[in-house]
Design a protein around this motif. Structure first.
Motif, short mmCIF file in Angstrom:
data_model
loop_
_atom_site.label_atom_id
_atom_site.label_comp_id
_atom_site.label_asym_id
_atom_site.label_seq_id
_atom_site.Cartn_x
_atom_site.Cartn_y
_atom_site.Cartn_z
N GLU A 123 -43.07 8.78 13.70
CA GLU A 123 -41.87 8.79 14.56
C GLU A 123 -40.61 9.00 13.73
OE1 GLU A 123 -42.20 5.07 16.54
OE2 GLU A 123 -43.35 5.89 18.21
N ALA A 124 -40.62 8.53 12.50
CA ALA A 124 -39.49 8.79 11.61
C ALA A 124 -39.35 10.28 11.35
CB ALA A 124 -39.65 8.02 10.30
N HIS A 149 -47.62 14.38 7.29
CA HIS A 149 -46.37 13.82 7.80
C HIS A 149 -46.56 12.98 9.05
CE1 HIS A 149 -43.91 15.95 4.90
NE2 HIS A 149 -44.54 17.07 5.18
N GLY A 150 -47.79 12.79 9.53
CA GLY A 150 -47.99 11.94 10.69
C GLY A 150 -48.78 12.64 11.78
N ALA A 151 -49.10 11.90 12.84
CA ALA A 151 -50.01 12.40 13.87
C ALA A 151 -49.36 12.63 15.23
CB ALA A 151 -51.19 11.44 14.04
N THR A 152 -48.05 12.42 15.34
CA THR A 152 -47.38 12.76 16.60
C THR A 152 -47.13 14.27 16.65
OG1 THR A 152 -45.31 12.13 15.54
CG2 THR A 152 -46.33 10.50 16.98
N PRO A 162 -56.20 19.46 6.93
CA PRO A 162 -57.03 19.84 8.08
C PRO A 162 -56.89 18.97 9.32
CG PRO A 162 -58.31 19.96 6.06
CD PRO A 162 -57.02 19.29 5.71
N ARG A 163 -56.31 17.80 9.20
CA ARG A 163 -56.12 16.97 10.38
C ARG A 163 -55.18 17.65 11.39
NH1 ARG A 163 -54.83 11.37 7.38
NH2 ARG A 163 -54.07 12.84 5.81
N ARG A 164 -54.44 18.65 10.92
CA ARG A 164 -53.54 19.39 11.79
C ARG A 164 -54.29 20.36 12.72
NH1 ARG A 164 -52.06 22.74 8.26
NH2 ARG A 164 -52.85 24.69 9.08
N TRP A 165 -55.40 20.88 12.28
CA TRP A 165 -56.01 22.05 12.91
C TRP A 165 -56.25 21.89 14.40
CZ3 TRP A 165 -60.26 23.03 8.63
CH2 TRP A 165 -59.62 23.42 7.45
#
Length: 454
Positions: A123-124, A149-152, A162-165
């Motif tokens: 959130e930051a 940079h985070g999961a939001t 790869p968590r972005r994909w």
């Protein structure tokens, strides 16, 4: 702190595990393929399960328990605040919220003196990017591969791993570039000076082709964390600062993981004598005892919203319990010289000890880091630098790293394992004896990784 006496209670552990399996949906996991450890308690640098197994935590939770578990002064501060004022809406001035902001601003570099509180790091990042876009009137944001940079929504699109994909919709105005990483240089560099210069030229070329007047911000982790703890070479961050100044681009440093003592300074930016326009933080600000994050804002960007409402907010922004934990944590870190301890442990124990392991173990290709923020790059072959497992490996392809992790746990060490790396990231107040205990456990576990080298 007197060591906790562990009394095994397997029946209670089984009940906790059963309830978890029945009702808890875990992040980043295939629910049917995981087997979470049931944790009975934690104290200092250790935690234990219901079977009486005790682990030295070389992960600091998720690199956030910077003062360890259950520090009595922080626990007492949370209890006291709960009795005084457990919660209050963010539109009001509350003493503990103001004091937390003051203590943070006192430690941020230069004029990063206004603090916007969030519930965590993602959130930051969301709000820092929103501020940059509104301040500049531009849309694009540049971020690096090998980043997290985070999961939001915006934060995950900015992420380079790869968590972005699965969530990358390609429409968030994000452009990625290669940041410096000499060990696996994308620029065919052979020295830090070459890597820095070529990375800066690559960034400048990217800006030129994207259009400088379209770019609101560049965001970088000061020292990338989960992606591999790649300390930037001398001159790189200063070069990014100069590029941002030249094109009117907002420079955001993400200190969610690297901040609050982790690198042996209050903020990692201090190592590089660079000041961003916005700085995100979370995790170590209160050792994760109550969720808290935020954005430190410079005077120019803060002034944008003097007469213009900032269109963002959170119900629990600056939550009193979280702020009480932050005040207590920052005071503990100052009083007990926790930041100085992190620097000392890195310079005298972890750094030399990890480099000595690298000399003896064929599976260790490189050691890098500072303070209590270190990574071991594990390889099949030191000459070719082929990773011990392929990028984003899973299942059988990840077996060598899984075997290493299991061996570490058998030694009583809970390791931070990501792709072909293990990170040594204990609490910032870890003792010399505890750090040496961790090194000994790593030594034994790396012998298992060595079996998979060529």
């Amino acid at each position: 702190m007197t060591p906790h006496v562990i009394e095994p209670d397997p029946q209670a552990g089984a009940a906790v595990k059963a309830a978890d399996r029945a009702h808890v949906f875990h992040s980043w996991s295939a629910q049917g393929l995981i087997d979470p450890l049931a944790v009975a308690g934690a104290e200092g640098s250790y935690f234990w399960d219901y079977d009486g197994n005790r682990y030295l935590d070389f992960t600091s939770g998720l690199v956030y328990t910077n003062i360890g578990y259950q520090h009595p002064k922080v626990v007492a501060a949370i209890q006291e605040q709960a009795g005084k004022l457990a919660t209050f809406a963010p539109a009001f001035a509350v003493d503990v919220r103001s004091e937390a902001a003051r203590l943070i601003a006192e430690r941020t570099p230069s004029d990063l003196d206004k603090i916007f509180f969030t519930n965590g790091g993602a959130e930051a990042v969301e709000n820092a990017v929103r501020m940059a876009r509104l301040h500049t009137g531009r849309t694009k944001v540049l971020s690096a591969y090998r980043s997290y940079h985070g999961a939001t929504s915006t934060a995950i699109n900015l992420t380079g791993d790869p968590r972005r994909w699965a969530s990358d919709n390609g429409s968030a105005g994000v452009v990625r570039f290669w940041a410096p990483f000499l060990y696996r240089s994308p620029f065919y560099a052979t020295t830090e000076a070459e890597e820095s210069a070529r990375a800066l030229q690559h960034l400048e070329d990217t800006i030129a082709f994207e259009g400088p007047a379209t770019i609101a911000a560049i965001i970088l982790e000061t020292v990338p964390g989960t992606a591999g703890i790649m300390t930037p070479p001398p001159g790189y961050l200063a070069g990014v600062r100069e590029i941002c100044d030249r094109y009117g681009i907002v420079f955001i440093l993400d200190e969610v993981m690297a901040g609050f003592g982790r690198t042996g300074k209050w903020f990692a930016a201090e190592h590089f004598d660079v000041v961003p326009d916005l700085m995100t933080f979370a995790k170590g600000v209160n050792s994760g005892y109550v969720p808290l994050g935020g954005v430190a804002i410079n005077a120019e960007i803060a002034a944008t919203f003097d007469k213009r409402p900032y269109p963002g907010g959170l119900t629990y922004s600056g939550h009193p319990l979280a702020c009480a934990a932050a005040v207590a944590t920052i005071n503990v870190m100052a009083d007990e010289k926790v930041v100085e301890n992190a620097a000392h442990i890195g310079e005298t124990v972890l750094g030399p000890g990890l480099r000595e392991l690298a000399e003896r173990h064929p599976s260790v290709g490189e050691v890098r880091g500072m303070g209590v923020f270190w990574a071991l790059d594990l390889v099949k072959n030191k000459e070719t630098r082929e990773p011990l497992v392929p990028y984003n490996a899973a299942g059988e392809a990840n077996a060598p790293m899984a075997a290493f992790g299991a061996a570490a746990k058998k030694q009583g060490l809970w390791p931070f394992v990501n792709m072909n790396r293990t990170h040594a990231v204990p609490a910032c107040n870890v003792s010399e004896a505890e750090a040496k205990e961790g090194l000994a456990a790593l030594d034994a576990a790396l012998s298992v990784a060595d079996e998979h080298t060529a």
